[in-house]
Write a protein that holds these residues in place. Structure first.
Motif, PDB file in Angstrom:
ATOM      1  N   THR A 176      19.995  59.351  63.980  1.00 23.57           N
ATOM      2  CA  THR A 176      19.524  60.710  64.258  1.00 23.57           C
ATOM      3  C   THR A 176      19.037  60.875  65.688  1.00 23.57           C
ATOM      4  O   THR A 176      19.486  61.765  66.407  1.00 23.57           O
ATOM      5  CB  THR A 176      18.395  61.085  63.279  1.00 23.57           C
ATOM      6  N   TRP A 177      18.122  60.009  66.146  1.00 26.02           N
ATOM      7  CA  TRP A 177      17.482  60.231  67.443  1.00 26.02           C
ATOM      8  C   TRP A 177      18.000  59.328  68.559  1.00 26.02           C
ATOM      9  O   TRP A 177      18.251  59.804  69.662  1.00 26.02           O
ATOM     10  CB  TRP A 177      15.964  60.075  67.301  1.00 26.02           C
TER      11      TRP A 177
ATOM     12  N   ARG B 142      21.487  60.495  69.559  1.00 29.59           N
ATOM     13  CA  ARG B 142      21.474  61.780  70.260  1.00 29.59           C
ATOM     14  C   ARG B 142      20.933  61.626  71.680  1.00 29.59           C
ATOM     15  O   ARG B 142      21.409  62.321  72.595  1.00 29.59           O
ATOM     16  CB  ARG B 142      20.646  62.792  69.466  1.00 29.59           C
TER      17      ARG B 142
ATOM     18  N   LEU C 189      23.893  60.041  73.561  1.00 27.45           N
ATOM     19  CA  LEU C 189      24.953  61.023  73.798  1.00 27.45           C
ATOM     20  C   LEU C 189      24.500  62.083  74.795  1.00 27.45           C
ATOM     21  O   LEU C 189      25.278  62.514  75.654  1.00 27.45           O
ATOM     22  CB  LEU C 189      25.352  61.676  72.472  1.00 27.45           C
ATOM     23  N   GLY C 190      23.239  62.506  74.707  1.00 25.83           N
ATOM     24  CA  GLY C 190      22.728  63.522  75.629  1.00 25.83           C
ATOM     25  C   GLY C 190      22.761  63.054  77.067  1.00 25.83           C
ATOM     26  O   GLY C 190      23.110  63.821  77.971  1.00 25.83           O
TER      27      GLY C 190
ATOM     28  N   LEU D  84      14.476  59.036  71.066  1.00 20.50           N
ATOM     29  CA  LEU D  84      15.315  59.809  71.981  1.00 20.50           C
ATOM     30  C   LEU D  84      15.342  59.151  73.360  1.00 20.50           C
ATOM     31  O   LEU D  84      16.397  59.023  73.993  1.00 20.50           O
ATOM     32  CB  LEU D  84      14.778  61.238  72.082  1.00 20.50           C
TER      33      LEU D  84
END
Length: 219
Positions: free
Chosen positions: A43-44, A47, A50-51, A126
């Motif tokens: 989930t984090w 992301r 990828l971000g 993240l």
């Protein structure tokens, strides 16, 4: 020596008798790792990874470093640090409210602490994903030889390991305190010993604030 053993037994509680399973929901590591993979990594961390790559791609296509620099803001160790400190302070306030028998206020502060720690674990995940993405960007920009030379260095490996461990601890605490998760025996033990919980929170606050101060001096 006997005093040290008594202190260790007091701090560790059921862990001293039953081992690490006393700190795991239902005493099962496999189930915990499954939740960690699905709710934290997929989930984090993914992301964040990828971000960062998307920001790098936009910067390449548009010849503007703004997007990459903006994506790098996901790596916010000082922000993560202060969020965790705030969560620990809320826990301290909740403990003090419990001691003076203000139950509604204690419940509010402890619930707030759990929510903030959960948010901190997401921020940390993240950021960890963004760090992994930045390492991939470094490999593309500087060549694989230089990249692996850096990664093999003590600083590079230590940074990744420390970041991973800290994020894992915060996620583990936030997860074990969720309403839909069976509380481990050790968490029940600490919850029943408010003095121990207070000291643990206070020590963590001091440690994190010292880390922030050192980071500020280094900057």
């Amino acid at each position: 020596m006997e005093r040290m053993k008594s202190l260790a037994r007091y701090v560790l509680g059921p862990i001293s008798s039953y081992g690490i399973i006393a700190a795991l929901p239902d005493g099962k590591l496999r189930g915990l790792m499954g939740v960690y993979w699905h709710e934290y990594v997929k989930t984090w961390v993914f992301r964040g990874f990828l971000g960062l790559l998307i920001g790098y791609g936009c910067s390449l296509l548009l010849s503007n470093q703004y997007y990459l620099e903006a994506a790098k803001q996901m790596m916010a160790p000082l922000f993560w640090n202060i969020v965790v400190v705030i969560g620990l302070f809320f826990a301290l306030f909740g403990i003090l409210a419990h001691i003076i028998k203000v139950t509604p206020l204690s419940a509010y502060f402890m619930k707030s602490s759990r929510a903030i720690m959960s948010f901190a674990s997401q921020v940390g995940a993240l950021g960890f994903g963004a760090v992994l993405g930045l390492l991939c960007v470094a490999a593309l920009q500087s060549g694989m030889n230089e990249f692996f030379d850096y990664l093999k260095s003590f600083v590079g490996v230590a940074f990744l390991i420390i970041m991973f461990i800290l994020n894992l601890i915060v996620w583990w605490v936030a997860y074990c305190l969720r309403d839909d998760t069976p509380q481990p025996d050790y968490f029940v033990y600490v919850g029943e010993h408010k003095g121990l919980l207070f000291i643990m929170c206070l020590l963590m606050i001091v440690l994190l604030m010292m880390t922030s101060a050192l980071a500020g001096l280094g900057a």
